[in-house]
Design an enzyme around this catalytic site. Sequence first.
Site, short mmCIF file in Angstrom:
data_model
loop_
_atom_site.label_atom_id
_atom_site.label_comp_id
_atom_site.label_asym_id
_atom_site.label_seq_id
_atom_site.Cartn_x
_atom_site.Cartn_y
_atom_site.Cartn_z
CB SER A 74 -0.86 0.01 1.25
OG SER A 74 -1.48 1.26 1.44
CE1 TYR A 92 -4.07 -2.13 5.27
CE2 TYR A 92 -3.26 0.07 4.78
CZ TYR A 92 -3.75 -1.15 4.35
OH TYR A 92 -3.91 -1.38 3.00
#
Length: 249
Positions: free
Chosen positions: A135, A148
């Site tokens: 990501s 995350y």
Amino acid sequence: MTKNKKIWITGASSGIGKAAAKKFADNGWLVAVSARREKILKEMSLHDNIYSFPLDVTKEEEVKKTFNLIIEKFKDLDLCLFSSGTYDPKLEKGINIQQNKFVMETNYFGVLHCLKAVEKYFKDKKNGHISIVSSIAAYRGLPNSSGYGPSKAALTNLAESLFFDFKKFNVRISLISPGFIKTPLTEKNDFEMPFIKSTEYAAEKIYSSLVKSKSFETHFPIQLTLILKFLRILPYKFYLAMVDKLIKR
Ligand SMILES: NC(=O)c1ccc[n+]([C@@H]2O[C@H](COP(=O)([O-])OP(=O)(O)OC[C@H]3O[C@@H](n4cnc5c(N)ncnc54)[C@H](OP(=O)(O)O)[C@@H]3O)[C@@H](O)[C@H]2O)c1
């Protein structure tokens, strides 16, 4: 007649992985799809080119067994796309050890289990390609992301590290760094997501990059990723001040 190429996609029951599975299958690839939700995978396998192989990526033995079943069925594998992942911003406003461990177990160790399962196969074969979905959250620390962001930073670092180790065996490691894509994962965000795109857009970018390009990283949409890449090279003094200002707006 040309032989069908074969791909294993994890995180294939939803979002980016599901759209990528359809894209590859529609383009004649044989696709092994994995995730925990068997019912969705079964529905997907109504497509002639899609085969369901349910698994939980946090269970190392289960991942190994599933990979063996895929090889038994397909005989051969050209490409892996490891896209499984989890995210719950509500649980990351502070340090939440239980949630942080869960996110790390899924996003980092889950992918590591998949990499371990395929390592010997690809190294022995001296050919193939493994792509890891990380990501843009991996680029630098962002607010409210105590689980995350670190899990994706670890994953991106791992992909860089394995690039060298697998290259010696003629096996390609690549990295996918999506910006905001409209999926159940981003539905949980309570802020406006700049340049958010559809799963079909993400699948198109991933497909054309994995099939046609030789680059290590595929990142999209470029309008957002270029800004983040610029922020990544800023010295801490400027980076921290800029993000601090943005979140106070
Ligand atoms: N959407 C975005 O904007 C965005 C941006 C950057 C990166 N990403 C990354 O892209 C990947 C896909 O995300 P998405 O947005 O498509 O999310 P999503 O729609 O929520 O899909 C996540 C997928 O991961 C699977 N999964 C989760 N835990 C698993 C486990 N323990 N074992 C096996 N499969 C598991 C889920 O399947 P089951 O629940 O059926 O197991 C599902 O198929 C993730 O790695 C995410 O971090 C997404």
